[in-house]
Scaffold this motif. Structure first.
Motif, PDB file in Angstrom:
ATOM      1  N   SER A   3       0.832  -1.211   0.000  1.00 48.68           N
ATOM      2  CA  SER A   3       0.000   0.000   0.000  1.00 48.68           C
ATOM      3  C   SER A   3       0.865   1.258   0.000  1.00 48.68           C
ATOM      4  O   SER A   3       0.493   2.264  -0.610  1.00 48.68           O
TER       5      SER A   3
ATOM      6  N   LYS B  72     -10.441  -8.386  -4.587  1.00 45.96           N
ATOM      7  CA  LYS B  72     -10.991  -7.070  -4.259  1.00 45.96           C
ATOM      8  C   LYS B  72      -9.962  -5.954  -4.473  1.00 45.96           C
ATOM      9  O   LYS B  72     -10.218  -4.968  -5.156  1.00 45.96           O
ATOM     10  N   HIS B  73      -8.766  -6.142  -3.892  1.00 46.98           N
ATOM     11  CA  HIS B  73      -7.755  -5.069  -3.927  1.00 46.98           C
ATOM     12  C   HIS B  73      -7.211  -4.842  -5.328  1.00 46.98           C
ATOM     13  O   HIS B  73      -7.003  -3.698  -5.738  1.00 46.98           O
ATOM     14  N   GLU B  74      -7.016  -5.946  -6.057  1.00 40.52           N
ATOM     15  CA  GLU B  74      -6.483  -5.834  -7.418  1.00 40.52           C
ATOM     16  C   GLU B  74      -7.465  -5.088  -8.323  1.00 40.52           C
ATOM     17  O   GLU B  74      -7.074  -4.220  -9.110  1.00 40.52           O
ATOM     18  N   ARG B  76      -9.846  -3.043  -7.383  1.00 43.82           N
ATOM     19  CA  ARG B  76      -9.891  -1.630  -6.978  1.00 43.82           C
ATOM     20  C   ARG B  76      -8.756  -0.856  -7.635  1.00 43.82           C
ATOM     21  O   ARG B  76      -8.954   0.254  -8.155  1.00 43.82           O
ATOM     22  N   PHE B  77      -7.585  -1.453  -7.601  1.00 43.01           N
ATOM     23  CA  PHE B  77      -6.406  -0.796  -8.200  1.00 43.01           C
ATOM     24  C   PHE B  77      -6.652  -0.515  -9.687  1.00 43.01           C
ATOM     25  O   PHE B  77      -6.432   0.595 -10.175  1.00 43.01           O
ATOM     26  N   TYR B 127      -9.578   6.759  -3.689  1.00 41.31           N
ATOM     27  CA  TYR B 127      -8.778   5.532  -3.678  1.00 41.31           C
ATOM     28  C   TYR B 127      -7.892   5.474  -2.444  1.00 41.31           C
ATOM     29  O   TYR B 127      -7.717   4.411  -1.848  1.00 41.31           O
ATOM     30  N   ARG B 130      -9.924   4.322   0.442  1.00 42.13           N
ATOM     31  CA  ARG B 130     -10.214   2.884   0.408  1.00 42.13           C
ATOM     32  C   ARG B 130      -8.952   2.061   0.665  1.00 42.13           C
ATOM     33  O   ARG B 130      -9.013   0.982   1.242  1.00 42.13           O
ATOM     34  N   LEU B 131      -7.824   2.585   0.216  1.00 48.84           N
ATOM     35  CA  LEU B 131      -6.571   1.839   0.367  1.00 48.84           C
ATOM     36  C   LEU B 131      -6.065   1.877   1.809  1.00 48.84           C
ATOM     37  O   LEU B 131      -5.677   0.850   2.367  1.00 48.84           O
ATOM     38  N   ASP B 134      -9.875   1.754   4.285  1.00 48.50           N
ATOM     39  CA  ASP B 134     -10.877   0.765   3.844  1.00 48.50           C
ATOM     40  C   ASP B 134     -12.273   1.118   4.373  1.00 48.50           C
ATOM     41  O   ASP B 134     -13.023   0.259   4.834  1.00 48.50           O
TER      42      ASP B 134
END
Lengths: 170, 204
Positions: A3, B72-74, B76-77, B127, B130-131, B134
Motif C-alpha cells: 500500500s 478485491k484489492h487488485e 480496486r487498483f 482511492y 479505500r486503500l 478501507d
C-alpha cells in the motif's frame, strides 16, 4: 508495504498530472519549480563536480579579497563573466550545474561575509568593509547593515566580542 | 440520501453515453465538413473519448468485482488507476496536440483540462481512503461529484458542438495542420536508423 508503494505511485501520478496541467495552461511558475526538482534528480556526476568547482572558485576569489590589508579603494568582487571565463563554461552549463543553488550574487555575498567575520579578528571594521568591496561614503554603512542581516550582530559588536579589551575604557 | 441510488447513477450514465456519442458525431461533422480545428475542438474530442472509455470500462470492472470478490484489492487498483491514468493521458494528449499544432489553449480547453484535474484528484482521494482506511465515508461525495462533473461537462460539450456546427471560427486550416504534423514527425524520426539508410547524403 504494497500500500505504501501504491500511495507513492499515486503521488507521482498526481504530480505528473498537475505538471502537465500547468504546462498545458501555460502557468509558468509551478512548471519552473517542478522542472528544477526534476533537474535535481536528473543531475549527472559531471554537473555535481562542476557545481563544486564553481563554489570553490567563488570561495577562492572571496578569500583573495582579504589578502591585502593596505587597501585604499574597495576590492574588486568576482563577476559572473569572469567566473565563466575562468572555468571556460557557458551560462547554460552554469545554470544546469547550479539549478538547486541560490543566485550567483547571493552565493558571492555569503562567501565574502564568511571571510569578513574572520577578518574582523585582525583588522578594523572600515578596512574589512573595503576588503569586502564596500567603498565610498555609504560603503561602511551598507557593509554593517548587510553584516547585521546575515549574522544578527554588527561588525563592531563582533569585534568587541573577539577582543574584549577594546571595549575597556581604561 | 435515498435519491442517489445506484439505479439513479446507472440511468444517468446511460444518458451520458448517448449524449457523448452524439456530441462526438457532431464534432466530427464540424471537423470534416468545415475542415477546421482549434484547441477547443481538440480538448472536446479528447474529453469525449476519455469519457466514453470510462463509461465503457467502468461497468465492466464493477461486474468483474461482483463476480470475483477474492480479487478485491487488485480490481480496486485497476478501477481507480484506470480512471486516473485516463485523465492523465487526456491532459498529456491535449498538451501535445496543442504543441504540435502550435495553438494557444483557449478558455474551453482550460476548462476541460481543469475538469480532468478535478476528476483525477477526486478519484485519487477516494482511492487513498479505500486503500489506507478501507472505509466508505467518501462514497456519496465521490459518486455525486464525479457524476456531476460528467453530466455538466457532457451537456456543455453538446451545446458547444452545436455552436461550432452553427458558427465556427477558423484559426487554423487543414493544410497547416498536415504540414505541422509532418514537420513534427520529420524532427522526431531524424535520428531513427531507417532515416539514415534512406538518406541519400550518407550513401549507405
Amino acid at each position: 508495504m504494497l500500500s505504501v508503494i501504491i500511495v507513492i505511485y499515486c503521488i507521482l501520478i498526481i504530480s505528473a498530472l498537475y505538471y502537465n496541467f500547468f504546462k498545458a495552461i501555460n502557468y509558468v511558475r509551478p512548471v519552473m519549480v517542478m522542472d528544477r526538482l526534476i533537474q535535481c534528480f536528473k543531475k549527472s556526476p559531471q554537473q555535481a563536480l562542476m557545481k563544486e568547482k564553481i563554489l570553490i572558485t567563488i570561495s577562492e576569489h572571496a578569500a583573495k579579497q582579504y589578502l591585502d590589508p593596505t587597501l585604499t579603494e574597495p576590492a574588486t568582487k568576482i563577476t559572473l563573466d569572469v567566473l565563466l571565463k575562468e572555468l571556460e563554461i557557458s551560462v547554460n552549463t552554469y545554470k544546469l550545474a547550479m539549478v538547486d543553488q541560490e543566485t550567483f550574487h547571493e552565493l558571492r555575498r555569503k562567501e565574502i561575509f564568511k571571510y569578513a567575520a574572520e577578518a574582523l579578528k585582525y583588522h578594523k571594521v572600515h578596512t574589512v568593509a573595503l576588503m569586502a568591496g564596500y567603498g565610498g561614503t555609504t560603503g561602511p554603512r551598507s557593509f554593517t547593515e548587510m553584516f547585521k542581516k546575515i549574522y544578527n550582530i554588527t561588525p563592531s559588536e563582533l569585534k568587541r566580542k573577539h577582543n574584549p579589551l577594546n571595549s575597556c575604557s581604561i | 440520501m435515498e435519491f442517489f441510488t445506484n439505479h439513479f447513477f446507472m440511468v444517468i450514465d446511460a444518458y451520458i453515453f448517448e449524449l457523448e456519442l452524439l456530441a462526438l458525431f457532431l464534432i466530427f461533422i464540424v471537423v470534416i465538413k468545415k475542415n477546421e480545428i482549434n484547441s477547443s475542438i481538440v480538448a472536446i474530442v479528447v474529453s469525449l473519448l476519455v469519457g466514453l472509455y470510462s463509461l465503457v470500462i467502468g461497468p465492466k470492472v464493477l461486474d468483474w468485482a461482483a463476480n470475483t470478490p477474492d480479487l478485491k484489492h487488485e480490481i480496486r487498483f485497476v478501477f481507480y488507476m484506470g480512471f486516473i491514468h485516463a485523465d492523465l493521458a487526456g491532459i498529456y494528449v491535449i498538451r501535445k496536440i496543442n504543441e504540435v499544432l502550435k495553438v494557444k489553449p483557449g478558455d474551453i480547453c482550460n476548462l476541460v483540462l481543469l475538469m480532468f484535474v478535478a476528476r483525477a484528484s477526486i478519484t485519487t482521494i477516494r482511492y487513498m481512503e479505500r486503500l489506507i482506511q478501507d472505509t466508505n465515508y467518501l462514497e456519496l461525495f465521490y459518486k455525486t461529484s464525479i457524476n456531476s462533473i460528467n453530466v455538466t461537462s457532457t451537456l456543455t460539450i453538446l451545446c458547444l458542438s452545436f455552436m461550432f456546427l452553427m458558427k465556427n471560427t477558423a484559426p487554423i486550416k487543414a493544410n497547416k495542420i498536415v504540414n505541422n504534423i509532418n514537420n513534427y514527425i520529420r524532427k522526431r524520426t531524424f535520428f531513427f536508423p531507417v532515416s539514415f539508410l534512406i538518406n541519400k547524403k550518407w550513401k549507405l
